[in-house]
Design an enzyme around this catalytic site. Structure first.
Site, PDB file in Angstrom:
ATOM      1  N   ASP A   1      -6.488   0.978   1.039  1.00 45.16           N
ATOM      2  CA  ASP A   1      -6.558   1.297   2.463  1.00 45.16           C
ATOM      3  C   ASP A   1      -7.931   0.894   2.996  1.00 45.16           C
ATOM      4  O   ASP A   1      -8.717   0.236   2.286  1.00 45.16           O
ATOM      5  CB  ASP A   1      -6.273   2.787   2.707  1.00 45.16           C
TER       6      ASP A   1
ATOM      7  N   LYS B   1       0.841  -1.199   0.000  1.00 42.23           N
ATOM      8  CA  LYS B   1       0.000   0.000   0.000  1.00 42.23           C
ATOM      9  C   LYS B   1       0.877   1.251   0.000  1.00 42.23           C
ATOM     10  O   LYS B   1       0.686   2.164  -0.822  1.00 42.23           O
ATOM     11  CB  LYS B   1      -0.921   0.015   1.221  1.00 42.23           C
TER      12      LYS B   1
END
Length: 331
Positions: free
Chosen positions: A217, A199
Site C-alpha cells: 500500500d 494488494k
C-alpha cells in the site's frame, strides 16, 4: 625490245594513309572486352549476391539459433541489504508485537469487501461504515441482490461510493455465481473479481487464509524506498524486490510491521525521526523532526495515546495500550 613495266609501289603518303586502319584493327584486338554497363553490373551483382545468400542460408539452416538467456525479474540482493532489511523487521516486530490488519472482519467475505472499500479512505472510516452494511447484507447472495441506491447511501462516508457500490455488488454476484458464495483462496481467482487487485488479494490471502503475501500500500511503498530496500516504483516490482529479501513465511507479518510503522511514526509529510526506534538503521534519518520532544507529539494511535482504527481490535492491541475506535457518529 619490250619496255619493262615496273610494279608501282605505294607511295609513302599512301602508306601513311592506310596505316591507321591497321593500327585500329590491332588496337581492337588488343583491347579487352568492355566492362558491362552499370545496369548489367547491378543485375550481375544481385544474381551473385542471391547465390551467396542462398548458399549461406543452406549452410546455417541446420543450425538452431540460441535463445537469449532470460533475465531474472529481480536482481540477486546483496548480503548486506538482506541483513539490514531483516534487522529492521526484527526491530519492528519488537516495537509492534500486536501488529494486525486494521480492518474489522469476522470472515473472508467481510475482509474482502472491507479491503475494497478502504481505497482512497482510512481503515477507521471503513470500520465505522461496514457494521451497517453487513448487518443488512451478511452474505454474498444478499449483497448481490441489493438495491444499488441503498448500498450507495450506506457507503457514502467512504468516498467514491458509486464506484465502490458497483465493485462490492459485482464481486458478490461473482462469488454467488462462480464460487458458490465462498471467497476463493487462490490469487488467480481473487484478482478476477470486480475491484480486486493484487494488494486486496494478498490482504485476504494472508489474513483470512494464512497464505503469505506482501501488501504494497502507500505506507509500504514509502518506507521501503526510504530504507533503500528497492528503487522500484510500481507495486508489483516492489512486491518482487522486497519479497526477495525475506523468507516467504514472513511476508504477511512483514507487511503489518511496515504499515504499522508508516501510520504511527514514519509519516509521509513529517516523519517523527526523533522518536523512531529504528533511527540508527534508517538511511533517511533526518528527513523529519529529529528533536525527541517535538517528534513525540507527531506519534499516532497507541504510540500517541489516541484511539486506533478498529472498533473491535485484537486483545493483544488492547493489552499494549491501544484504544478502540469510536463508532460512526460518536464524535
Amino acid at each position: 625490245m619490250t619496255a619493262t613495266i615496273k610494279k608501282a609501289t605505294p607511295s609513302k603518303a599512301a602508306a601513311k594513309k592506310t596505316a591507321p586502319a591497321r593500327t585500329t584493327a590491332a588496337a581492337e584486338e588488343a583491347v579487352p572486352a568492355q566492362a558491362p554497363t552499370p545496369a548489367k553490373k547491378t543485375a550481375a551483382a544481385k544474381k551473385t549476391a542471391g547465390v551467396k545468400k542462398t548458399a549461406a542460408a543452406k549452410k546455417t539452416a541446420g543450425v538452431k539459433k540460441a535463445a537469449p538467456a532470460k533475465k531474472p525479474l529481480v536482481a540477486e540482493p546483496s548480503t548486506g541489504l538482506v541483513r539490514r532489511a531483516r534487522r529492521i523487521n526484527r526491530e519492528l516486530a519488537e516495537v509492534y508485537p500486536y501488529a494486525h490488519p486494521e480492518l474489522d472482519f469476522e470472515n473472508p467475505f467481510q475482509l474482502l469487501v472491507a479491503t475494497v472499500l478502504s481505497a482512497q479512505t482510512t481503515d477507521l472510516r471503513v470500520n465505522q461504515t461496514t457494521p451497517a452494511l453487513f448487518a443488512r447484507y451478511p452474505t454474498p447472495e444478499d449483497l448481490a441482490a441489493a438495491n444499488p441506491e441503498e448500498v450507495e447511501e450506506i457507503l457514502r462516508p467512504t468516498g467514491f461510493f458509486r464506484a465502490k457500490t458497483k465493485s462490492v455488488i459485482g464481486l458478490s454476484k461473482a462469488l454467488a455465481e462462480e464460487f458458490g458464495g465462498e471467497v476463493p483462496g487462490r490469487l488467480e481467482d481473487l484478482v478476477r473479481l470486480p475491484g480486486v487487485g493484487r494488494k486486496t488479494a494478498f490482504v485476504v490471502l494472508g489474513n483470512a487464509f494464512g497464505r503469505p503475501g506482501i501488501t504494497v500500500d502507500t505506507h509500504f511503498q514509502r518506507l521501503v524506498r526510504r530504507w533503500q530496500w528497492t528503487e522500484e516504483t510500481e507495486p508489483d516490482k516492489i512486491e518482487a524486490a522486497v519479497g526477495a529479501l525475506f523468507p516467504k513465511s514472513e511476508w504477511t507479518m512483514l507487511s503489518h510491521h511496515v504499515i504499522f510503522h508508516g501510520r504511527r511514526i514514519c509519516h509521509a509529510r513529517k516523519p517523527a525521526c526523533g522518536a523512531c526506534p529504528i533511527a540508527p538503521l534508517c538511511p533517511a534519518y533526518g528527513e523529519g523532526e529529529t528533536d525527541p520532544e517535538k517528534a513525540r507529539t507527531l506519534l499516532k494511535y497507541e504510540k500517541g495515546g489516541y484511539p486506533g482504527q478498529r472498533l473491535n481490535p485484537p486483545q493483544a492491541y488492547l493489552d499494549a495500550g491501544g484504544v478502540p475506535a469510536p463508532p460512526l457518529g460518536a464524535g
